[in-house]
Structures are given as structure tokens and as C-alpha cells.
Design a protein around this motif. Structure first.
Motif, PDB file in Angstrom:
ATOM      1  N   GLY A  14       0.782  -1.184   0.032  1.00 13.72           N
ATOM      2  CA  GLY A  14       0.020   0.075   0.033  1.00 13.72           C
ATOM      3  C   GLY A  14       0.986   1.325  -0.010  1.00 13.72           C
ATOM      4  O   GLY A  14       0.192   2.286   0.053  1.00 13.72           O
ATOM      5  N   VAL A  15       2.001   1.182  -0.049  1.00 14.10           N
ATOM      6  CA  VAL A  15       2.955   2.237  -0.151  1.00 14.10           C
ATOM      7  C   VAL A  15       3.852   2.373  -1.243  1.00 14.10           C
ATOM      8  O   VAL A  15       4.323   1.450  -1.777  1.00 14.10           O
ATOM      9  N   PRO A  16       4.417   3.573  -1.716  1.00 14.18           N
ATOM     10  CA  PRO A  16       5.346   3.649  -2.883  1.00 14.18           C
ATOM     11  C   PRO A  16       6.525   2.765  -2.325  1.00 14.18           C
ATOM     12  O   PRO A  16       7.118   2.774  -1.089  1.00 14.18           O
ATOM     13  N   LEU A  17       7.381   2.335  -3.253  1.00 14.28           N
ATOM     14  CA  LEU A  17       8.546   1.609  -3.065  1.00 14.28           C
ATOM     15  C   LEU A  17       9.633   2.275  -2.470  1.00 14.28           C
ATOM     16  O   LEU A  17      10.609   1.728  -1.869  1.00 14.28           O
ATOM     17  N   GLY A  18      10.025   3.511  -2.711  1.00 16.72           N
ATOM     18  CA  GLY A  18      11.206   4.286  -2.056  1.00 16.72           C
ATOM     19  C   GLY A  18      12.416   3.701  -2.728  1.00 16.72           C
ATOM     20  O   GLY A  18      12.605   3.342  -3.763  1.00 16.72           O
ATOM     21  N   ARG A  19      13.571   3.151  -1.507  1.00 17.31           N
ATOM     22  CA  ARG A  19      14.687   2.759  -2.001  1.00 17.31           C
ATOM     23  C   ARG A  19      14.779   1.414  -2.735  1.00 17.31           C
ATOM     24  O   ARG A  19      15.843   1.114  -3.660  1.00 17.31           O
ATOM     25  N   GLU A  20      13.661   0.748  -2.602  1.00 16.82           N
ATOM     26  CA  GLU A  20      13.603  -0.614  -3.536  1.00 16.82           C
ATOM     27  C   GLU A  20      12.911  -0.471  -4.656  1.00 16.82           C
ATOM     28  O   GLU A  20      12.404  -1.473  -5.351  1.00 16.82           O
ATOM     29  N   ALA A  21      12.663   0.662  -5.180  1.00 14.43           N
ATOM     30  CA  ALA A  21      12.133   0.832  -6.775  1.00 14.43           C
ATOM     31  C   ALA A  21      12.971   0.313  -7.462  1.00 14.43           C
ATOM     32  O   ALA A  21      14.314   0.530  -7.551  1.00 14.43           O
ATOM     33  N   GLY A  22      12.531  -0.393  -8.667  1.00 16.01           N
ATOM     34  CA  GLY A  22      13.514  -1.245  -9.528  1.00 16.01           C
ATOM     35  C   GLY A  22      13.854   0.154 -10.439  1.00 16.01           C
ATOM     36  O   GLY A  22      13.446   1.007 -10.598  1.00 16.01           O
ATOM     37  N   SER A  23      15.116  -0.171 -11.335  1.00 18.74           N
ATOM     38  CA  SER A  23      15.458   0.776 -12.280  1.00 18.74           C
ATOM     39  C   SER A  23      14.492   1.435 -13.046  1.00 18.74           C
ATOM     40  O   SER A  23      14.816   2.500 -13.686  1.00 18.74           O
ATOM     41  N   ASP A  24      13.417   0.998 -13.454  1.00 19.25           N
ATOM     42  CA  ASP A  24      12.572   1.453 -14.391  1.00 19.25           C
ATOM     43  C   ASP A  24      11.532   2.166 -13.604  1.00 19.25           C
ATOM     44  O   ASP A  24      10.657   2.774 -14.187  1.00 19.25           O
ATOM     45  N   VAL A  25      11.650   2.343 -12.329  1.00 17.47           N
ATOM     46  CA  VAL A  25      10.261   3.002 -11.467  1.00 17.47           C
ATOM     47  C   VAL A  25      11.198   4.208 -10.530  1.00 17.47           C
ATOM     48  O   VAL A  25      12.335   3.952 -10.037  1.00 17.47           O
ATOM     49  N   ALA A  26      10.353   5.399 -10.522  1.00 13.46           N
ATOM     50  CA  ALA A  26      10.867   6.416  -9.710  1.00 13.46           C
ATOM     51  C   ALA A  26      10.488   6.081  -8.154  1.00 13.46           C
ATOM     52  O   ALA A  26       9.719   5.049  -7.814  1.00 13.46           O
ATOM     53  N   PRO A  27      11.210   6.401  -7.270  1.00 13.77           N
ATOM     54  CA  PRO A  27      11.032   6.087  -5.775  1.00 13.77           C
ATOM     55  C   PRO A  27       9.693   6.384  -5.363  1.00 13.77           C
ATOM     56  O   PRO A  27       9.054   5.717  -4.395  1.00 13.77           O
ATOM     57  N   ASP A  28       8.813   7.400  -6.087  1.00 10.73           N
ATOM     58  CA  ASP A  28       7.357   7.389  -5.543  1.00 10.73           C
ATOM     59  C   ASP A  28       6.470   6.426  -6.240  1.00 10.73           C
ATOM     60  O   ASP A  28       5.509   6.631  -5.725  1.00 10.73           O
ATOM     61  N   GLY A  29       7.145   5.539  -6.954  1.00  8.78           N
ATOM     62  CA  GLY A  29       6.095   4.350  -7.453  1.00  8.78           C
ATOM     63  C   GLY A  29       5.776   4.621  -8.920  1.00  8.78           C
ATOM     64  O   GLY A  29       5.137   3.658  -9.484  1.00  8.78           O
ATOM     65  N   THR A  30       6.033   5.597  -9.492  1.00 10.06           N
ATOM     66  CA  THR A  30       5.579   5.945 -10.934  1.00 10.06           C
ATOM     67  C   THR A  30       6.741   5.323 -11.800  1.00 10.06           C
ATOM     68  O   THR A  30       7.607   5.407 -11.700  1.00 10.06           O
ATOM     69  N   ALA A  31       5.906   4.879 -13.253  1.00 11.27           N
ATOM     70  CA  ALA A  31       6.846   4.718 -14.277  1.00 11.27           C
ATOM     71  C   ALA A  31       5.771   4.809 -15.517  1.00 11.27           C
ATOM     72  O   ALA A  31       4.788   4.764 -15.441  1.00 11.27           O
ATOM     73  N   THR A  32       6.667   5.014 -16.505  1.00  9.43           N
ATOM     74  CA  THR A  32       6.031   5.249 -17.954  1.00  9.43           C
ATOM     75  C   THR A  32       6.528   3.684 -18.706  1.00  9.43           C
ATOM     76  O   THR A  32       7.658   3.498 -18.762  1.00  9.43           O
ATOM     77  N   ILE A  33       5.422   3.190 -19.286  1.00  7.40           N
ATOM     78  CA  ILE A  33       5.615   1.868 -20.020  1.00  7.40           C
ATOM     79  C   ILE A  33       5.557   2.659 -21.494  1.00  7.40           C
ATOM     80  O   ILE A  33       4.679   3.385 -22.096  1.00  7.40           O
ATOM     81  N   ARG A  34       6.773   2.477 -22.178  1.00  9.78           N
ATOM     82  CA  ARG A  34       6.770   3.142 -23.683  1.00  9.78           C
ATOM     83  C   ARG A  34       6.992   2.182 -24.717  1.00  9.78           C
ATOM     84  O   ARG A  34       6.910   2.285 -25.732  1.00  9.78           O
ATOM     85  N   GLU A  35       7.254   0.829 -24.303  1.00  7.94           N
ATOM     86  CA  GLU A  35       7.779  -0.122 -25.435  1.00  7.94           C
ATOM     87  C   GLU A  35       7.550  -1.491 -24.742  1.00  7.94           C
ATOM     88  O   GLU A  35       7.222  -1.849 -23.550  1.00  7.94           O
ATOM     89  N   ASN A  36       7.385  -2.623 -25.700  1.00  7.18           N
ATOM     90  CA  ASN A  36       7.237  -3.882 -25.139  1.00  7.18           C
ATOM     91  C   ASN A  36       8.581  -4.601 -24.883  1.00  7.18           C
ATOM     92  O   ASN A  36       9.267  -4.758 -25.694  1.00  7.18           O
ATOM     93  N   ARG A  37       8.666  -4.737 -23.551  1.00  7.38           N
ATOM     94  CA  ARG A  37       9.834  -5.267 -22.952  1.00  7.38           C
ATOM     95  C   ARG A  37       9.732  -5.463 -21.574  1.00  7.38           C
ATOM     96  O   ARG A  37       8.871  -5.256 -20.844  1.00  7.38           O
ATOM     97  N   LEU A  38      10.728  -6.226 -20.967  1.00  8.60           N
ATOM     98  CA  LEU A  38      10.418  -6.434 -19.529  1.00  8.60           C
ATOM     99  C   LEU A  38      10.728  -5.235 -18.704  1.00  8.60           C
ATOM    100  O   LEU A  38      11.935  -4.548 -18.909  1.00  8.60           O
TER     101      LEU A  38
END
Length: 64
Positions: free
Chosen positions: A9-33
Motif C-alpha cells: 500500500g505504499v510507494p517503493l522508495g529505495r527498493e524501486a526497480g530501475s524503471d520505477v521512480a522512488p514515488d512508485g511511478t513508471a512510464t511504459i513506452r515499449e514492449n519489454r521487461l
């Protein structure tokens, strides 16, 4: 397309993956992992992927 990723229920912070901002947001632009979470510890959690734009399709999730 925009998504928001939450763990327990909370944003990921330091454990956000390389495609995700610390606030939990990401932009999907292409078909990939996309690397959503890069946590250091294992445990039981609830992961939410909130899709904020119409038209997104997800075909596979991998863990580990």
C-alpha cells in the motif's frame, strides 16, 4: 502509459526497480521487461500495479 507500483500500500522508495521512480511511478513506452522492484529482503508482501492509462496489457510477471 503511466503505472504506479505499491508494496503493501505504499510507494517503493529505495527498493524501486530501475524503471520505477522512488514515488512508485513508471512510464511504459515499449514492449519489454520492466524492473519494478529490486528489494534486498524476501518476505510476504502485497504488490499493486495500478494502471493509470487505458490500453496496457501485461503478459508475464517474474519473481526471484
Amino acid at each position: 502509459m503511466k503505472i504506479r507500483v505499491l508494496r503493501d500500500g505504499v510507494p517503493l522508495g529505495r527498493e524501486a526497480g530501475s524503471d520505477v521512480a522512488p514515488d512508485g511511478t513508471a512510464t511504459i513506452r515499449e514492449n519489454r521487461l520492466y524492473r519494478l522492484i529490486e528489494g534486498v529482503g524476501y518476505g510476504e508482501h502485497t504488490i499493486e500495479v495500478l494502471i493509470e492509462s487505458a490500453g496496457l496489457q501485461a503478459f508475464a510477471f517474474t519473481f526471484g
